[in-house]
Motif scaffolding. Structure first.
Motif, mmCIF file in Angstrom:
data_model
loop_
_atom_site.group_PDB
_atom_site.id
_atom_site.type_symbol
_atom_site.label_atom_id
_atom_site.label_comp_id
_atom_site.label_asym_id
_atom_site.label_seq_id
_atom_site.Cartn_x
_atom_site.Cartn_y
_atom_site.Cartn_z
ATOM 1 N N SER A 253 4.787 -11.889 37.662
ATOM 2 C CA SER A 253 3.368 -12.094 37.968
ATOM 3 C C SER A 253 3.000 -11.368 39.256
ATOM 4 O O SER A 253 3.776 -11.365 40.224
ATOM 5 N N ALA B 68 -0.854 -9.598 41.416
ATOM 6 C CA ALA B 68 -2.259 -9.199 41.394
ATOM 7 C C ALA B 68 -2.333 -7.685 41.296
ATOM 8 O O ALA B 68 -1.615 -6.974 41.999
ATOM 9 N N ARG C 119 -5.349 -10.665 38.083
ATOM 10 C CA ARG C 119 -3.925 -10.976 38.173
ATOM 11 C C ARG C 119 -3.325 -10.939 36.773
ATOM 12 O O ARG C 119 -3.975 -11.344 35.808
ATOM 13 N N SER D 120 -0.095 -7.130 45.488
ATOM 14 C CA SER D 120 0.305 -8.368 46.146
ATOM 15 C C SER D 120 1.792 -8.574 45.892
ATOM 16 O O SER D 120 2.457 -7.716 45.293
#
Length: 369
Positions: A154, A156, A205, A134
């Protein structure tokens, strides 16, 4: 500093390389049987072999860092600009792989080693790009108390439809899927730099938080790039053992003997090196991914090279160039079209090329901060 366990490192490296090469071997077996391979499979085969090579190089880097042979040269550096430069260096890779990166970067300055810090940021990007399915979110800010720069990353690593939130007990197992050699290198580099690293995996995630303890107060001129700093002499750039490990170098050399000599010269530098035999191959290579430096035979100089140099510099302004001159043993700095680059005589490649590459790459990273 957290030292890597040698047995654990070897076991993980062997497992990771074997897994990706097993898939590559299946493709080669199919090719040998049918005599055919489609474009997608050929690209996948190259990526698998490259993944194995990168994992092996990362394993070497982790081992070197864990051995404690790296000296840290503390200096004031603009962390925000350094991260932007790392992202710009990977621009073509991001585009070719279809990766979306969202950046929210506040001004931050720290006291650290510029070269190793740049390598750490590249390790963070390596880890992200390897696992992200992602958008990758990058945020840099400065906590007020205690005053610390903080990098949060951050993304996924599993598609939402593959995550079963009813099985929380499997979360730790999912987390281990991102603990590849790129994670080991990230973690070990952070340990050498004295950075605080935390990672939280939740529902497919992951969120990485890195704190820089030696954060400096903001200066009035922190956003103004310094243009009057003199380049260091080549001899001052070797405080670290393999300070440029992990950097990517493209060698453009039509002659096999030159390629072999270059290979011997850079063998112990920890660099990732690709070799092509013509400017057309170099242009094709750089359309997919830009290196940090280009080493080329002086016999290739001409209008074609200068057009490519201008195109590449437009994409990566801090791209380093090192020419291999046809004659001589000197390492010298040349000035053309308002730009400085290094030149090494063909008779002194083994002795002088490592110094020339280290000088150019370190100088240009400094210019970017």
């Amino acid at each position: 500093m957290i030292a890597a366990d040698a047995h654990d490192l070897v076991a993980q490296l062997g497992s990771e390389v074997a897994a990706v090469l097993s898939t590559a071997l299946e493709r080669v077996t199919t090719l040998a049987t049918t005599g055919k391979i489609d474009r997608a499979s050929l690209r996948a085969l190259r990526e698998e072999v490259d993944h194995a090579r990168r994992a092996a190089i990362m394993g070497q880097q982790v081992s070197r860092l864990a051995a404690g042979r790296v000296r840290i040269a503390h200096e004031r550096l603009n962390l925000t600009n350094l991260l932007r430069e790392a992202l710009r260096q990977r621009g073509r890779e991001i585009e070719s792989r279809g990766i979306e990166v969202r950046q929210v970067l506040a001004p931050a300055e720290v006291s650290s080693d510029t070269t190793l810090s740049f390598s750490f940021l590249q390790a963070v990007l390596d880890w992200c790009f390897e696992h992200a399915v992602s958008r990758v979110d990058l945020a840099l800010d400065v906590r007020s108390w205690p005053a610390r720069a903080r990098l949060v990353c951050s993304f996924a690593f599993e598609h939402p439809d593959r995550v079963d939130t009813n099985f929380a007990s499997l979360e730790a197992e999912r987390g281990r899927t991102v603990e590849t050699m790129s994670w080991r290198l990230l973690h070990q580099t952070a340990a050498v730099l004295g950075l605080t690293v935390q990672r939280k995996d939740d529902g497919g995630r992951t969120t990485l938080t890195v704190e820089f303890p030696e954060t400096l107060p903001a200066r009035v001129d922190s956003l103004i790039a310094s243009t009057d700093t003199e380049a260091e002499e080549p001899g001052t750039l070797f405080a670290n053992s393999q300070p440029l490990a992990g950097r990517h170098v493209l060698v453009v050399a039509p002659r096999r003997e030159v390629r072999n000599t270059v290979r011997e010269a850079v063998r112990n530098m920890g660099l990732m090196v690709d070799y092509v035999t013509s400017l057309d191959e170099a242009a094709q290579f750089c359309r997919a991914s830009m290196p940090h430096a280009v080493v080329y035979e002086g016999t290739l100089r001409g209008e074609r090279l200068e057009r490519l140099r201008a195109e590449w510099l437009d994409a990566v302004p801090n791209l380093a160039f090192v020419q291999i001159a046809e004659q001589g043993k000197a390492f010298e700095l040349l000035h053309e079209n308002g730009r400085q680059f290094a030149s090494v005589g063909r008779d002194a490649i083994v002795q002088q090329l490592p110094a020339a590459l280290s000088f150019e790459l370190s100088r240009l990273v400094g210019d970017g901060t």
